[in-house]
Design a protein around this motif. Structure first.
Motif, PDB file in Angstrom:
ATOM      1  N   GLY A   3      43.222  49.495  49.749  1.00 38.38           N
ATOM      2  CA  GLY A   3      44.766  49.844  50.402  1.00 38.38           C
ATOM      3  C   GLY A   3      45.451  48.770  51.076  1.00 38.38           C
ATOM      4  N   VAL A   4      46.575  49.331  51.409  1.00 38.16           N
ATOM      5  CA  VAL A   4      47.868  48.667  51.988  1.00 38.16           C
ATOM      6  C   VAL A   4      48.626  48.900  52.750  1.00 38.16           C
ATOM      7  CG1 VAL A   4      47.240  45.933  50.665  1.00 38.16           C
ATOM      8  CG2 VAL A   4      49.298  48.174  49.916  1.00 38.16           C
ATOM      9  N   LYS A   5      49.298  48.440  53.936  1.00 34.84           N
ATOM     10  CA  LYS A   5      49.858  50.138  54.454  1.00 34.84           C
ATOM     11  C   LYS A   5      51.496  49.038  53.576  1.00 34.84           C
ATOM     12  CE  LYS A   5      49.019  51.549  58.084  1.00 34.84           C
ATOM     13  NZ  LYS A   5      48.579  52.874  58.456  1.00 34.84           N
ATOM     14  N   SER A   6      53.073  49.669  53.997  1.00 31.78           N
ATOM     15  CA  SER A   6      53.390  49.515  53.075  1.00 31.78           C
ATOM     16  C   SER A   6      54.207  47.636  53.334  1.00 31.78           C
ATOM     17  CB  SER A   6      54.837  50.385  53.819  1.00 31.78           C
ATOM     18  OG  SER A   6      55.293  50.187  54.886  1.00 31.78           O
ATOM     19  N   ASP A   7      53.892  46.746  54.430  1.00 33.76           N
ATOM     20  CA  ASP A   7      54.085  45.818  54.701  1.00 33.76           C
ATOM     21  C   ASP A   7      53.536  44.949  54.442  1.00 33.76           C
ATOM     22  OD1 ASP A   7      52.183  46.266  56.179  1.00 33.76           O
ATOM     23  OD2 ASP A   7      53.004  45.202  58.115  1.00 33.76           O
ATOM     24  N   GLY A   8      52.658  45.045  53.634  1.00 37.41           N
ATOM     25  CA  GLY A   8      51.399  44.537  52.725  1.00 37.41           C
ATOM     26  C   GLY A   8      50.221  44.280  53.424  1.00 37.41           C
ATOM     27  N   ARG A   9      50.005  44.701  54.542  1.00 36.51           N
ATOM     28  CA  ARG A   9      48.475  44.323  54.870  1.00 36.51           C
ATOM     29  C   ARG A   9      47.453  45.398  54.872  1.00 36.51           C
ATOM     30  NH1 ARG A   9      47.965  42.104  60.428  1.00 36.51           N
ATOM     31  NH2 ARG A   9      49.751  42.018  60.434  1.00 36.51           N
ATOM     32  N   ILE A  10      46.232  44.725  54.703  1.00 36.34           N
ATOM     33  CA  ILE A  10      45.082  45.146  53.947  1.00 36.34           C
ATOM     34  C   ILE A  10      44.266  46.162  54.617  1.00 36.34           C
ATOM     35  CG2 ILE A  10      43.072  44.017  52.898  1.00 36.34           C
ATOM     36  CD1 ILE A  10      44.661  41.919  52.036  1.00 36.34           C
ATOM     37  N   THR A  11      44.350  47.592  54.141  1.00 33.06           N
ATOM     38  CA  THR A  11      43.560  48.422  55.662  1.00 33.06           C
ATOM     39  C   THR A  11      42.215  48.744  54.731  1.00 33.06           C
ATOM     40  OG1 THR A  11      44.108  50.275  53.818  1.00 33.06           O
ATOM     41  CG2 THR A  11      45.629  49.895  55.513  1.00 33.06           C
ATOM     42  N   ALA A  12      42.080  48.256  53.720  1.00 35.74           N
ATOM     43  CA  ALA A  12      40.956  48.527  53.155  1.00 35.74           C
ATOM     44  C   ALA A  12      40.233  47.668  51.692  1.00 35.74           C
ATOM     45  CB  ALA A  12      39.866  49.512  52.936  1.00 35.74           C
ATOM     46  N   LEU A  13      39.459  47.084  51.634  1.00 37.14           N
ATOM     47  CA  LEU A  13      38.524  46.473  50.038  1.00 37.14           C
ATOM     48  C   LEU A  13      37.290  47.045  49.748  1.00 37.14           C
ATOM     49  CD1 LEU A  13      39.031  44.514  47.707  1.00 37.14           C
ATOM     50  CD2 LEU A  13      38.501  42.962  49.336  1.00 37.14           C
ATOM     51  N   HIS A  14      37.614  48.038  48.336  1.00 38.94           N
ATOM     52  CA  HIS A  14      36.317  48.089  47.335  1.00 38.94           C
ATOM     53  C   HIS A  14      35.897  46.814  46.690  1.00 38.94           C
ATOM     54  CE1 HIS A  14      32.276  49.528  46.398  1.00 38.94           C
ATOM     55  NE2 HIS A  14      32.978  50.287  45.414  1.00 38.94           N
ATOM     56  N   PHE A  15      34.810  46.764  46.510  1.00 42.61           N
ATOM     57  CA  PHE A  15      34.441  45.392  45.300  1.00 42.61           C
ATOM     58  C   PHE A  15      33.596  45.541  44.359  1.00 42.61           C
ATOM     59  CE2 PHE A  15      32.950  41.476  43.482  1.00 42.61           C
ATOM     60  CZ  PHE A  15      34.017  41.170  42.705  1.00 42.61           C
ATOM     61  N   GLU A  16      33.795  45.791  42.591  1.00 41.63           N
ATOM     62  CA  GLU A  16      32.143  45.802  41.838  1.00 41.63           C
ATOM     63  C   GLU A  16      31.956  45.006  41.441  1.00 41.63           C
ATOM     64  OE1 GLU A  16      31.665  49.654  40.077  1.00 41.63           O
ATOM     65  OE2 GLU A  16      32.971  50.596  41.897  1.00 41.63           O
ATOM     66  N   SER A  17      30.989  44.490  41.028  1.00 40.57           N
ATOM     67  CA  SER A  17      30.839  43.422  40.326  1.00 40.57           C
ATOM     68  C   SER A  17      29.742  43.710  39.096  1.00 40.57           C
ATOM     69  CB  SER A  17      29.897  41.525  41.134  1.00 40.57           C
ATOM     70  OG  SER A  17      29.245  41.772  42.000  1.00 40.57           O
ATOM     71  N   LEU A  18      29.284  42.840  37.467  1.00 42.71           N
ATOM     72  CA  LEU A  18      27.953  43.068  37.354  1.00 42.71           C
ATOM     73  C   LEU A  18      28.113  41.699  36.129  1.00 42.71           C
ATOM     74  CD1 LEU A  18      26.176  44.216  35.123  1.00 42.71           C
ATOM     75  CD2 LEU A  18      28.184  45.173  33.518  1.00 42.71           C
ATOM     76  N   LEU A  19      27.125  41.069  36.785  1.00 42.68           N
ATOM     77  CA  LEU A  19      27.073  39.668  36.365  1.00 42.68           C
ATOM     78  C   LEU A  19      25.962  39.719  35.713  1.00 42.68           C
ATOM     79  CD1 LEU A  19      27.555  39.719  39.839  1.00 42.68           C
ATOM     80  CD2 LEU A  19      26.078  37.454  39.954  1.00 42.68           C
ATOM     81  N   ASP A  20      26.280  38.765  34.565  1.00 42.23           N
ATOM     82  CA  ASP A  20      25.631  38.679  33.376  1.00 42.23           C
ATOM     83  C   ASP A  20      24.603  37.447  33.410  1.00 42.23           C
ATOM     84  OD1 ASP A  20      24.513  37.940  30.441  1.00 42.23           O
ATOM     85  OD2 ASP A  20      25.980  38.555  29.594  1.00 42.23           O
ATOM     86  N   GLY A  21      23.124  37.639  33.897  1.00 39.50           N
ATOM     87  CA  GLY A  21      22.541  37.462  34.161  1.00 39.50           C
ATOM     88  C   GLY A  21      21.896  35.663  33.312  1.00 39.50           C
ATOM     89  N   GLY A  22      22.188  36.209  31.905  1.00 43.84           N
ATOM     90  CA  GLY A  22      21.016  35.473  31.135  1.00 43.84           C
ATOM     91  C   GLY A  22      20.221  35.858  31.189  1.00 43.84           C
ATOM     92  N   SER A  23      18.706  35.220  30.782  1.00 46.25           N
ATOM     93  CA  SER A  23      17.568  35.492  30.599  1.00 46.25           C
ATOM     94  C   SER A  23      16.548  34.763  31.641  1.00 46.25           C
ATOM     95  CB  SER A  23      16.631  34.307  29.688  1.00 46.25           C
ATOM     96  OG  SER A  23      17.373  33.452  29.575  1.00 46.25           O
ATOM     97  N   TYR A  24      16.882  34.495  32.551  1.00 44.53           N
ATOM     98  CA  TYR A  24      15.753  34.344  33.596  1.00 44.53           C
ATOM     99  C   TYR A  24      17.118  34.221  35.585  1.00 44.53           C
ATOM    100  CZ  TYR A  24      12.845  32.662  30.558  1.00 44.53           C
ATOM    101  OH  TYR A  24      11.598  32.348  29.493  1.00 44.53           O
ATOM    102  N   GLY A  25      16.017  34.422  36.482  1.00 43.13           N
ATOM    103  CA  GLY A  25      16.248  34.974  37.723  1.00 43.13           C
ATOM    104  C   GLY A  25      17.102  33.400  38.079  1.00 43.13           C
ATOM    105  N   SER A  26      16.838  32.165  37.949  1.00 39.60           N
ATOM    106  CA  SER A  26      17.774  31.146  38.628  1.00 39.60           C
ATOM    107  C   SER A  26      18.270  31.574  40.533  1.00 39.60           C
ATOM    108  CB  SER A  26      19.129  30.776  37.906  1.00 39.60           C
ATOM    109  OG  SER A  26      19.677  29.401  38.191  1.00 39.60           O
TER     110      SER A  26
END
Lengths: 762, 153
Positions: free
Chosen positions: A291-314
């Motif tokens: 979310g941003v104000k009309s001048d571009g200032r950020i008001t909030a951010l939400h992020f989601e990630s799905l990591l394909d880790g392969g076979s072990y924790g590392s």
């Protein structure tokens, strides 16, 4: 240190540079011991299978075979993170990817060892395999690791900071995007190599490792030896980038075989095995909402990630937290939430690679931010300047920001590339793009909890004036030995080329946690500074006493002690060192470094905090061929705030090398797998590491914000410098031909498809 | 097994080799010249480059038997005692060496280039080095080192 520096900030030649240009530097695979055997590893042909039985009798009977090992020789789990010790030296019960290590042999020569591998009979019960991380989220009937509660989800994290709902409510504009960043792998030029020797109840391993200390701990655990019975030595190392940053199967296998055979055993991976060992960049599916104000200032951010880790924790749990935690800079984010998930799939394990955990989200966010700027009609430079974080602030997720040269990075890269003058006025098919970044100068917490220093240095000076720095830090090519010589030399007034460095040998050097998380200059540099300061005091105290002056009146510069008086006198460093030894015995000093307590008071709050952060802003200029879809990067201006450039050519080399690695995983490199689980391109020809013809000159701009806690003000410059390269190119492609690419690496085909869709819309 | 004779770094040498033995193996294992690096053993990376009658070859793709009667130069044969070759000096001074694993091959390839083309353009340098991968430097400082060596001659 108010006087001008003697050597800091000027070019210092690489510590062992002559050995490297004359071919005399000895890397792990260059070492030989009398009676040494060749070790080889048998790998799984299946992506997922239960091992019913292993018959090694025919291999053992082959003349020339001296030892055969299987998982049963060391059925003890390990893993670089104590929270995910899910690996065995050699498979126990199950294999989880094509290439998983099953057995190992030691024989008099390579040919015999390979023949012996072919004589080992493994009875597999093939299991269904999972390659898609989305499938891994829900497949309850296939469990890659028995311990996962839900399907194949190894770990999930969900964190929220500030009033996210109110942040979005106050926004004038909200944008949502999805991105995918594919896998990349380190591909160091030196294949992994380890030589082990077991003698008198003591194990010595010479190996291409970035983390001798952690390896010593895990060799001790897996082989059931007391830690003081294990010695790890890192010879000259031919590039790591994270791929040699954790204990690896060859180190255990060589050790087990050496113990069984009573002879030294060396295992050197083939190039294909280097690809299968991996531990590289996680493929990451990402969603962002800002979310941003009309001048571009950020008001909030939400992020989601799905990591394909392969076979072990590392390193995956750390990757998972980094993916969310490092998005709260280099822009002010007043409210933030993220949800991250790491799943297991039947592919080689993903782990830490240069820019660990930050590269994928940074790519996504910087392109997303440009899309917002474009939607609002704001210049990408202006939206970044408007939101740029400042020094001496705290992020919404409690990261402590001290020195911050981000604004200067933006301004100087824009100025150097003539951003304001040239952007939008380039010929057809050409464009400019910008991106920023933030990165840690070392993790605030060690990998295993302990109250001791993260880095320790001991310095000895003998009566000849010879200065020797002892430190566990692992020079992997980045030049940490040179850094130690430089820091010690500057404090002691001894030219760095005369300082000796003994490093990365667990028997002779004090513990440094290793070369990962871009920590070495900051932490080992500070430890070295402290040790050298102690030695300096010892020497000056002796001289002061001898001459009846106060030691504060003395100075030690350019190999001389300056003694005030009428007339003033000087004493050579060697004379002063001998005097100190005569007065008080052996001249030595030690120093250590522990980061301040910075962890946030929430679960996961330990990942992200660092004693200092680096900042970057890059401008890429590209040419896009509308006919072929080929993107060529014409130039890359790379401004990086590294606090202080201790050794400018070395710092520039880090910026250039990291930036090119970033370009490579934007345009060329794909660490893909076939639908049967085999690596699709396990060679340096097919996995397209760029050549000198494929990349532009990278123009580094070293921004010096002089960190209050770094050694002489220095921060990291080896990893954060990769992050902005990818989005800068993607944003430049938009500027060139008006297409947004949300999947990296990009291909000419993807460019052409996007151009086709663009034409259809018109 | 057969016996071959060739010139190695200026000296006449003689050694037995297996029929399938590659030159990189012979150099590293029989002569202890480990400055010749083995990065892939497939001819992809260029780390094992040596000069064969003055021309750069990938020693992992060449059978040792084919060296019979020829001249081979490795990185160890480049400096004159303590005096570095101008290319070695330039690589060191320009910061063109990080991990150093590609360095021997890079320097030998550059030497062959400068012998056939004493004043190469930047593009010619990049083209000549394009068979030698470097993972550390991003190539910029390697290219400047070669330019510097040209000017130091």
């Amino acid at each position: 240190m108010s006087k001008e520096f003697q050597w800091i900030g000027k070019p210092t030649l690489r510590y062992d540079g002559v050995a490297r240009v004359t071919g005399h530097a000895l890397y792990a695979d260059d070492l030989r011991l009398p009676g040494m055997l060749v070790g080889k590893i048998l790998r799984s042909p299946h992506a997922h299978a239960r091992i019913r039985s292993i018959d090694t009798s025919r291999a053992e009977a082959l003349p020339g075979v001296k030892a055969v090992a299987t998982g049963q020789d060391a059925p003890v789990t390990y893993g670089i993170l104590p929270v995910s010790e899910d690996e065995y030296a050699l498979a126990v019960g199950k294999v989880r990817f094509v290439g998983d290590e099953v057995a190992a042999v030691a024989a008099v020569d390579e040919e015999t060892a390979l023949r012996a591998l072919s004589l080992i009979e493994v009875d597999y019960e093939v299991l269904p395999a999972i390659f898609d991380p989305h499938e891994a989220m829900v497949r309850e009937d296939v469990k890659i690791h028995e311990g996962t509660k839900i399907a194949n989800i190894e770990r999930q994290a969900s964190l929220s900071f500030g009033d996210v709902e109110a942040g979005f409510a106050s926004a004038d504009y909200i944008r949502e995007d999805s991105f995918f960043k594919g896998a990349a792998t380190h591909a160091p030029l030196e294949p992994h190599s380890a030589m082990a020797h077991f003698q008198d109840g003591k194990l010595t391993v010479w190996t291409s490792t970035q983390v001798p200390h952690y390896l010593q701990r895990y060799l001790s655990k897996v082989l059931g030896l007391a830690q003081d019975r294990v010695r790890v030595i890192k010879p000259v190392l031919g590039g790591g980038f994270g791929g040699k940053g954790e204990p690896l199967p060859l180190e255990f296998a060589a050790s087990i075989l050496a113990r069984k055979s009573g002879r030294p055993v060396k295992i050197t991976y083939t190039r294909e095995e280097v690809f299968l060992t991996h531990r590289g960049r996680h493929p990451m599916h990402m969603k962002l909402k800002t979310g941003v104000k009309s001048d571009g200032r950020i008001t909030a951010l939400h992020f989601e990630s799905l990591l394909d880790g392969g076979s072990y924790g590392s390193y995956g749990v750390v990757t998972l937290y980094y993916s969310g935690q490092l998005l709260t800079g280099p822009y002010v984010i007043p409210a933030y939430s993220f949800k991250a998930t790491r799943v297991n799939t039947n592919k080689p394990p993903c782990g830490a690679q240069r820019g660990h955990g930050a590269v994928q989200p940074r790519f996504a966010f910087e392109v997303h931010l440009d899309r917002i700027a474009s939607d609002l009609g704001i210049d990408p430079l202006d939206i970044r300047l408007k939101n740029a974080m400042e020094s001496d602030t705290r992020t919404v997720n409690e990261l402590r920001i001290t020195s911050c040269g981000f604004r200067e990075c933006l301004e100087r890269s824009a100025e150097k590339s003539s951003w304001k003058e040239r952007r939008g006025k380039l010929p057809e098919g050409r464009g400019m793009g910008m991106a920023g970044s933030i990165y840690i100068s070392g993790a605030g917490l060690p990998i295993y909890f302990n109250p001791m220093h993260h880095s320790n240095v001991r310095i000895e000076v003998d009566r000849s004036g010879r200065v020797t720095v002892f430190c566990g830090a692992s020079d992997i090519g980045q030049g940490s030995d040179t850094m130690l010589a430089l820091v010690a030399g500057e404090v002691l007034g001894v030219p760095p080329e005369l300082v000796r460095v003994v490093s990365a040998d667990t028997d002779t050097t004090p513990v440094d946690l290793g070369s990962y998380s871009s920590r070495v200059t900051f932490m080992a540099g500070n430890a070295c500074h402290a040790a050298a300061t102690e030695v300096r005091k010892r020497i000056l105290f002796a001289v002061a006493e001898e001459h009846g002056v106060s030691s504060e009146e003395l100075d030690l510069r350019y190999h001389l002690v300056e003694i005030p008086g009428n007339p003033p006198k000087t004493m050579s460093f060697a004379e002063a060192a001998a005097l100190a030894e005569a007065k008080g015995g052996m001249v030595c000093g030690s120093g250590g470094y522990t980061p301040p307590k910075l962890a946030g008071k929430y679960r996961g709050g330990g990942v992200g905090p660092s004693p200092a952060y680096s900042f970057s802003a890059y401008v890429a200029e590209v040419d896009v061929d509308r006919e072929t879809g080929v993107v060529k990067v014409l130039s890359l201006v790379a401004a990086h705030d590294l606090g202080r450039a201790l050794n400018p050519p070395a710092a520039e080399g880090q910026v250039q090398g990291a930036a090119v690695m970033g370009l490579a995983e934007t345009l060329f490199e794909r660490n893909d797998f076939l639908n049967t689980g085999q690596h699709a391109s396990p060679s340096l020809l097919e996995y397209k590491v760029p050549t000198a013809l494929d990349v532009p000159d990278v123009l580094p701009i070293l921004v010096e914000s002089v960190d209050p806690e770094g050694p002489f003000g220095a921060k990291e410059c080896g990893e954060g410098t990769l992050c902005p390269a990818i989005p800068a190119v993607i944003n430049a492609i938009y500027d060139a031909v008006g297409i947004w690419l949300h999947d990296a690496p990009i291909t000419p085909e993807a460019v052409l498809n996007a151009l086709r869709r663009q034409r259809q819309k018109e | 097994m057969r016996v071959i004779r060739f010139t190695l770094n200026g000296d006449p040498v003689e050694t037995g080799v297996r029929t399938e033995e590659t030159l990189v193996q012979t150099l590293r294992e029989r002569f202890g010249l480990t400055g010749t690096k083995q990065g892939c053993d497939l001819g992809d990376c260029g780390a094992c480059t040596v000069l064969f009658d003055g021309a750069p070859v990938l020693s992992c793709l060449m059978l040792s038997s084919d060296a019979e009667g020829h001249s081979v130069q490795t990185i160890e044969g480049l400096s004159n005692g303590e005096k570095l070759h101008p290319l070695q000096k330039a690589f060191l001074e320009e910061g063109a060496v990080q991990c150093g694993y590609c360095t021997p091959g890079m320097i030998l390839t550059a030497k062959a280039l400068l012998e056939s083309n004493p004043d190469p353009s930047e593009h010619e340098i990049r083209r000549a080095l394009s068979g030698n991968l470097c993972r550390c430097t991003g190539y910029t400082k390697i290219v400047s080192a070669v330019k510097k060596a040209v000017n130091s001659d």
